[in-house]
Design a protein around this motif. Sequence first.
Motif, PDB file in Angstrom:
ATOM      1  N   PRO A  69       0.805  -1.225   0.000  1.00  0.00           N
ATOM      2  CA  PRO A  69       0.000   0.000   0.000  1.00  0.00           C
ATOM      3  C   PRO A  69       0.836   1.273   0.000  1.00  0.00           C
ATOM      4  O   PRO A  69       0.318   2.346  -0.289  1.00  0.00           O
ATOM      5  CB  PRO A  69      -0.823  -0.114   1.282  1.00  0.00           C
ATOM      6  CG  PRO A  69      -0.064  -1.034   2.152  1.00  0.00           C
ATOM      7  CD  PRO A  69       0.672  -1.969   1.254  1.00  0.00           C
ATOM      8  N   TYR A 109     -20.648   1.983   1.295  1.00  0.00           N
ATOM      9  CA  TYR A 109     -19.259   2.446   1.301  1.00  0.00           C
ATOM     10  C   TYR A 109     -18.716   2.695  -0.116  1.00  0.00           C
ATOM     11  O   TYR A 109     -18.074   3.714  -0.388  1.00  0.00           O
ATOM     12  CB  TYR A 109     -18.400   1.417   2.036  1.00  0.00           C
ATOM     13  CG  TYR A 109     -16.947   1.761   2.089  1.00  0.00           C
ATOM     14  CD1 TYR A 109     -16.480   2.735   2.964  1.00  0.00           C
ATOM     15  CD2 TYR A 109     -16.028   1.133   1.260  1.00  0.00           C
ATOM     16  CE1 TYR A 109     -15.137   3.061   3.005  1.00  0.00           C
ATOM     17  CE2 TYR A 109     -14.686   1.458   1.299  1.00  0.00           C
ATOM     18  CZ  TYR A 109     -14.250   2.423   2.165  1.00  0.00           C
ATOM     19  OH  TYR A 109     -12.921   2.749   2.200  1.00  0.00           O
ATOM     20  N   ASN A 110     -19.004   1.754  -1.015  1.00  0.00           N
ATOM     21  CA  ASN A 110     -18.456   1.885  -2.368  1.00  0.00           C
ATOM     22  C   ASN A 110     -19.007   3.109  -3.101  1.00  0.00           C
ATOM     23  O   ASN A 110     -18.281   3.818  -3.777  1.00  0.00           O
ATOM     24  CB  ASN A 110     -18.744   0.618  -3.180  1.00  0.00           C
ATOM     25  CG  ASN A 110     -17.922  -0.551  -2.676  1.00  0.00           C
ATOM     26  OD1 ASN A 110     -16.832  -0.366  -2.151  1.00  0.00           O
ATOM     27  ND2 ASN A 110     -18.451  -1.748  -2.803  1.00  0.00           N
ATOM     28  N   ARG A 111     -20.341   3.311  -2.963  1.00  0.00           N
ATOM     29  CA  ARG A 111     -20.944   4.474  -3.639  1.00  0.00           C
ATOM     30  C   ARG A 111     -20.418   5.768  -3.021  1.00  0.00           C
ATOM     31  O   ARG A 111     -20.202   6.750  -3.703  1.00  0.00           O
ATOM     32  CB  ARG A 111     -22.474   4.442  -3.520  1.00  0.00           C
ATOM     33  CG  ARG A 111     -23.157   3.228  -4.106  1.00  0.00           C
ATOM     34  CD  ARG A 111     -23.059   3.138  -5.616  1.00  0.00           C
ATOM     35  NE  ARG A 111     -21.812   2.548  -6.101  1.00  0.00           N
ATOM     36  CZ  ARG A 111     -21.524   1.245  -6.049  1.00  0.00           C
ATOM     37  NH1 ARG A 111     -22.369   0.401  -5.539  1.00  0.00           N
ATOM     38  NH2 ARG A 111     -20.371   0.794  -6.510  1.00  0.00           N
ATOM     39  N   GLU A 170     -17.117   6.513  -4.415  1.00  0.00           N
ATOM     40  CA  GLU A 170     -17.280   7.008  -5.780  1.00  0.00           C
ATOM     41  C   GLU A 170     -17.600   8.499  -5.789  1.00  0.00           C
ATOM     42  O   GLU A 170     -17.030   9.273  -6.557  1.00  0.00           O
ATOM     43  CB  GLU A 170     -18.443   6.264  -6.445  1.00  0.00           C
ATOM     44  CG  GLU A 170     -18.005   5.190  -7.423  1.00  0.00           C
ATOM     45  CD  GLU A 170     -19.207   4.435  -7.952  1.00  0.00           C
ATOM     46  OE1 GLU A 170     -19.077   3.228  -8.085  1.00  0.00           O
ATOM     47  OE2 GLU A 170     -20.267   5.069  -8.186  1.00  0.00           O
ATOM     48  N   ARG A 190     -14.572  10.501  -4.911  1.00  0.00           N
ATOM     49  CA  ARG A 190     -13.595  10.564  -6.005  1.00  0.00           C
ATOM     50  C   ARG A 190     -14.056  11.515  -7.102  1.00  0.00           C
ATOM     51  O   ARG A 190     -13.262  12.210  -7.729  1.00  0.00           O
ATOM     52  CB  ARG A 190     -13.380   9.163  -6.606  1.00  0.00           C
ATOM     53  CG  ARG A 190     -12.520   8.262  -5.775  1.00  0.00           C
ATOM     54  CD  ARG A 190     -12.035   7.079  -6.595  1.00  0.00           C
ATOM     55  NE  ARG A 190     -13.103   6.322  -7.196  1.00  0.00           N
ATOM     56  CZ  ARG A 190     -13.824   5.399  -6.569  1.00  0.00           C
ATOM     57  NH1 ARG A 190     -13.577   5.126  -5.302  1.00  0.00           N
ATOM     58  NH2 ARG A 190     -14.774   4.736  -7.192  1.00  0.00           N
ATOM     59  N   TRP A 206      -8.650  10.287   9.940  1.00  0.00           N
ATOM     60  CA  TRP A 206      -7.252   9.956   9.610  1.00  0.00           C
ATOM     61  C   TRP A 206      -6.558   9.415  10.851  1.00  0.00           C
ATOM     62  O   TRP A 206      -6.709   9.955  11.943  1.00  0.00           O
ATOM     63  CB  TRP A 206      -6.513  11.188   9.094  1.00  0.00           C
ATOM     64  CG  TRP A 206      -5.140  10.848   8.585  1.00  0.00           C
ATOM     65  CD1 TRP A 206      -3.954  11.069   9.216  1.00  0.00           C
ATOM     66  CD2 TRP A 206      -4.828  10.196   7.351  1.00  0.00           C
ATOM     67  NE1 TRP A 206      -2.922  10.607   8.450  1.00  0.00           N
ATOM     68  CE2 TRP A 206      -3.422  10.061   7.299  1.00  0.00           C
ATOM     69  CE3 TRP A 206      -5.594   9.713   6.292  1.00  0.00           C
ATOM     70  CZ2 TRP A 206      -2.773   9.466   6.222  1.00  0.00           C
ATOM     71  CZ3 TRP A 206      -4.940   9.120   5.225  1.00  0.00           C
ATOM     72  CH2 TRP A 206      -3.548   8.998   5.187  1.00  0.00           C
ATOM     73  N   GLU A 234      -5.152  12.208  -0.755  1.00  0.00           N
ATOM     74  CA  GLU A 234      -5.850  12.090   0.529  1.00  0.00           C
ATOM     75  C   GLU A 234      -6.511  13.393   0.975  1.00  0.00           C
ATOM     76  O   GLU A 234      -7.057  13.452   2.076  1.00  0.00           O
ATOM     77  CB  GLU A 234      -4.863  11.617   1.606  1.00  0.00           C
ATOM     78  CG  GLU A 234      -4.219  10.272   1.317  1.00  0.00           C
ATOM     79  CD  GLU A 234      -5.218   9.132   1.261  1.00  0.00           C
ATOM     80  OE1 GLU A 234      -6.334   9.292   1.784  1.00  0.00           O
ATOM     81  OE2 GLU A 234      -4.891   8.088   0.652  1.00  0.00           O
ATOM     82  N   ASP A 246     -14.826  -1.960  -7.157  1.00  0.00           N
ATOM     83  CA  ASP A 246     -15.372  -1.846  -5.795  1.00  0.00           C
ATOM     84  C   ASP A 246     -14.691  -2.853  -4.862  1.00  0.00           C
ATOM     85  O   ASP A 246     -14.346  -2.543  -3.728  1.00  0.00           O
ATOM     86  CB  ASP A 246     -16.886  -2.113  -5.796  1.00  0.00           C
ATOM     87  CG  ASP A 246     -17.651  -0.984  -6.463  1.00  0.00           C
ATOM     88  OD1 ASP A 246     -17.099   0.128  -6.552  1.00  0.00           O
ATOM     89  OD2 ASP A 246     -18.795  -1.214  -6.892  1.00  0.00           O
ATOM     90  N   TYR A 300      -3.887   5.774   0.743  1.00  0.00           N
ATOM     91  CA  TYR A 300      -2.930   5.716  -0.364  1.00  0.00           C
ATOM     92  C   TYR A 300      -3.348   4.737  -1.466  1.00  0.00           C
ATOM     93  O   TYR A 300      -2.522   3.995  -1.992  1.00  0.00           O
ATOM     94  CB  TYR A 300      -1.532   5.319   0.143  1.00  0.00           C
ATOM     95  CG  TYR A 300      -1.039   6.124   1.312  1.00  0.00           C
ATOM     96  CD1 TYR A 300      -0.915   7.508   1.216  1.00  0.00           C
ATOM     97  CD2 TYR A 300      -0.705   5.514   2.511  1.00  0.00           C
ATOM     98  CE1 TYR A 300      -0.469   8.253   2.304  1.00  0.00           C
ATOM     99  CE2 TYR A 300      -0.257   6.262   3.596  1.00  0.00           C
ATOM    100  CZ  TYR A 300      -0.138   7.618   3.483  1.00  0.00           C
ATOM    101  OH  TYR A 300       0.301   8.356   4.540  1.00  0.00           O
TER     102      TYR A 300
END
Lengths: 663, 327
Positions: free
Chosen positions: A142, A496-498, A501, A504, A515, A541, B35, B45
């Motif tokens: 990561p 969470y995924n939407r 999106e 972003r 954080w 971030e 997803d 990150y």
Amino acid sequence: MSWLVALVCLLSLSAQAAWNNPYPRGWVHENTLFSAFSAPPKTLDPVKAYNSNEMVFLGNIVEPPLQYHYLKRPYQLEPLILTEMPTSSYDAATNTTSYRLHLRDDIAYAPHVAFGANKRFVTASDLAYAITRMADRTNGSPILDMMLPLIVGMSDCVKQFDALAKTNTWRDYRNRQPSGVEIIDEHTLMIRIHGVYPPFVYWLAMPFFAPIPWEVDQYYAQPGMREKNQSWSWLPIGTGAYYLSENNPNRRMVLQRNPNFHADFYPSEASPDLPNNVLDDAGKRLPMVDRVVYALEKEAVPYWAKFLQGYYDASGVSSEVFDQAIQLDAQGKLSLTPVMQEKGMQLLSSVATSLSYLGFNMLDPLIGQENPNAKYLRQAISIAIDYEEDIAIFLNGRGLVAQGPIPPGISGASEDCNPITHQLNGTQCVRRSLLEAKTLMAKAGYPDGLDPKTGKALVLYYDTVSTGADDKAQLDWMRKQFAKLGIQLVIRATDYNRFQEKMRAGNAQIFTWGWNADYPDAENFLFLLVGSNAKVETGGENASNYHNKQFDALYAQIARLPDTAERRALIAKAVSIVREDAPWVFGLFPQNVSLFHGWVHNVYPNLMANNTLKYRRIDVEKREQAQALWNQPVLWPFGFIGVSIIGLLLMLWLPPYRKRNEL
Amino acid sequence: MIQYILRRLLWLFPILLMVNLLTFILFFVVNSPDDMARAQLGNKYVTDAALTAWKAARGYDLPLLWNTNAVGWDVLTQTIFWQKSVQLMVFDFGVSDAGRAIGADLAQRAWPSLWLALPSFMIGLCVNIALALLLVMFRGQWLDKLGLVLTIVIMSISGLFFIIGGQYVLAKLWHWFPISGYEPDGDVWRFLLLPIILGVIAGVGSGVRWYRSILLEEADKDFARTARAKGLSLWQVMHRHVLPNGLLPILTGVVAVLPLLFMGSLIMESFFGIPGLGSYTIDAINSQDFAIVRAMVYLGAVLYVFGLIITDITYAWADPRVRFGDK
């Protein structure tokens, strides 16, 4: 009745230990520490693992070059497998900084079948191997994209592996390291980075930089190993105080004392603010516990009950049991309830190096930077959201209202009040009045919260992943905070995924984000607000997509400087800019609270160190006595149940009760 | 009969293929590989390059159903559907999104699930039938009425209450059992007793009422009255005639459920820390590890269909009057 008798007999047969002992017999009598985990780690591969539930294990198995001093505050790095702290030198001609790492010669890995009967000592090439392994994207590190612009030659190294065909065979990373990683001799490694970046040494205290022996890497790459879960992810090997003797993330993880562990001793220096007995074990050989058992415990109720029975040595305090364990005094200070004090518990609390904040999307036309008056709207909201109340209601007082982006305990953290939201009253920061917030609303163009375009209440949108029934109260509370200013808050709950999106794409307006510090440096929080890290533009971030040239310039200076008074002054200046612009409502710093039984020693909060198990000491005799006292089986119900059954049978037998339906 | 069994077995393939296809659509259309990658890579990150690498490492970079870049059979086989879903048909479960071999995990976790579910089910069945028989024998009497009230009370209480209450009283207050945990060696019974007892108690309400209604129906039939009129005792009538006749519908329900016992109990396993397939599924859902969830959905479908076939066969075996396909 017979089943009851059989049950009693069976239980009696097993009564060497208490009936309710949840461990294999004998373990509770040994020098073993018992703990639990609620979510299985996803991976224990040193190049990949990053989550706190992974670090709990991995941090005690592998050793990076540096570690945090256990007892010194503020947090201080010290050599772990090095002979001294890395020496750095800047070369202006190439604009690079070189770090020279000199390894101790007595650092050996825990035994592994790949080493045969030999004791395998760490060499500089193992450190180079780890960095090279990080450069291969198929290993999924990561932090690779963080290291890419930093370590000289890393990009070329990545390209070298990207060009290779995808196979399941072993990739030998020996002698393929980035040009900035140089093996000077068997025990010396040089790492060159671009420019000046003092926080780089903090990364050297993370397992990503722990040495990797090529033999084990080759061993795990053999056909069939993956199918048997024989891999770095599930059986990591390192030089730490413990090795993983049992890895069943479905049930239990067991760490056993590493027989090859190098000489390591309990520290003999400590910060003066720690308790007097902190150095009782100074100079003693580490580790002090032979075995550490982590049992999978998904539900809070059985976890807490087993802790009270003495079968876990430590426990967190969930909201369900908070009142049972903790009490708050008039000043809001946490202390143990009398029941817990009677059991000899120890309370450990510390403010986490984490921040939970409410972010504004600065690209939003209404609330973002495009609208010059929106600053006042953001400031008004910052005043109106009463985080003191939030902490009291939803966190049982376990949190600290944030006056800036940097948590306490980190050099550069704000000790003053945020003048936008608070004012100093004596020694305390007191939230500004709602009247002041309403004045700011008027200045923003929304007197009494009315939108002049519609003549109705201003409507704002809050994006959240809190979709459960338990979250309803908190969302209602948030609506109420905005309603204080006459604003109608529309909750847009999504999965969470939407949500990701939306973030972003920059489609969220107001959101909650957090954080967790990678390392104890203000830079690790300020970079979250740097324009070059904006999420929509760069995928970075900076979730608020905040841009301020003055702030960015200050950040660039801060990132290059070591921790000095000059740097702290620059940090204060950067924080004051952010306070004024208010891209975040700073929210809160959560407070970690845990309980330990009286027989556990040397437990002090150190939120940065991952390898603290080696310092723990257990008084096994005291634990045995407490367990015996707290777990005596209660026998009278057997008699009661037996008599009840006999009574029922007699009633069925005796007239007039035995009269049956005759079909 | 053999023809019938063969026909049913042949039907298995299209059914399972459809299950596979539906599961695939559900998982890969609703939840894209991007997803999945983001869920696995976490918050910090995460770059596009990291996402691409994650997908490539797990084969999620392939086209969903048809690979236009491939030739020959590869247009079908070099797709996510083939690699991830069709492989399930031959019980190749692959690796989880976190990198663990799912087959190895299933083999390890099936046993604790079975150790918990099978005794709970069998003991529960015996207890429920015995109690139902008792109530039928005392039909209309105080015991029957009391039993009915109690069963309704038990049915009305959530299973979670029995678990938490049982853990509190039997394990926390009286210290009879470990509150949770599991040891696969000789000690296993110490950890299973409490969940089994609580599982049986929680199921008594609905079980007893169901079996009571079945047995009552049989007890009201002419053959039972005739047997009683011929001088057989009530116990003999119930035991020799009513119970065997009532077993047919009971058997039908029981056999259909048996294969599903492998799948474990979601709540029981979570609360008692039993590392079975139920908690495996819950963990996978929580961590969004869809490779595991897909495998579990498929396995559940296979066992369910298999259970139905066995039920039909058992039905024919238990009742000679039942013949499939006979004109």
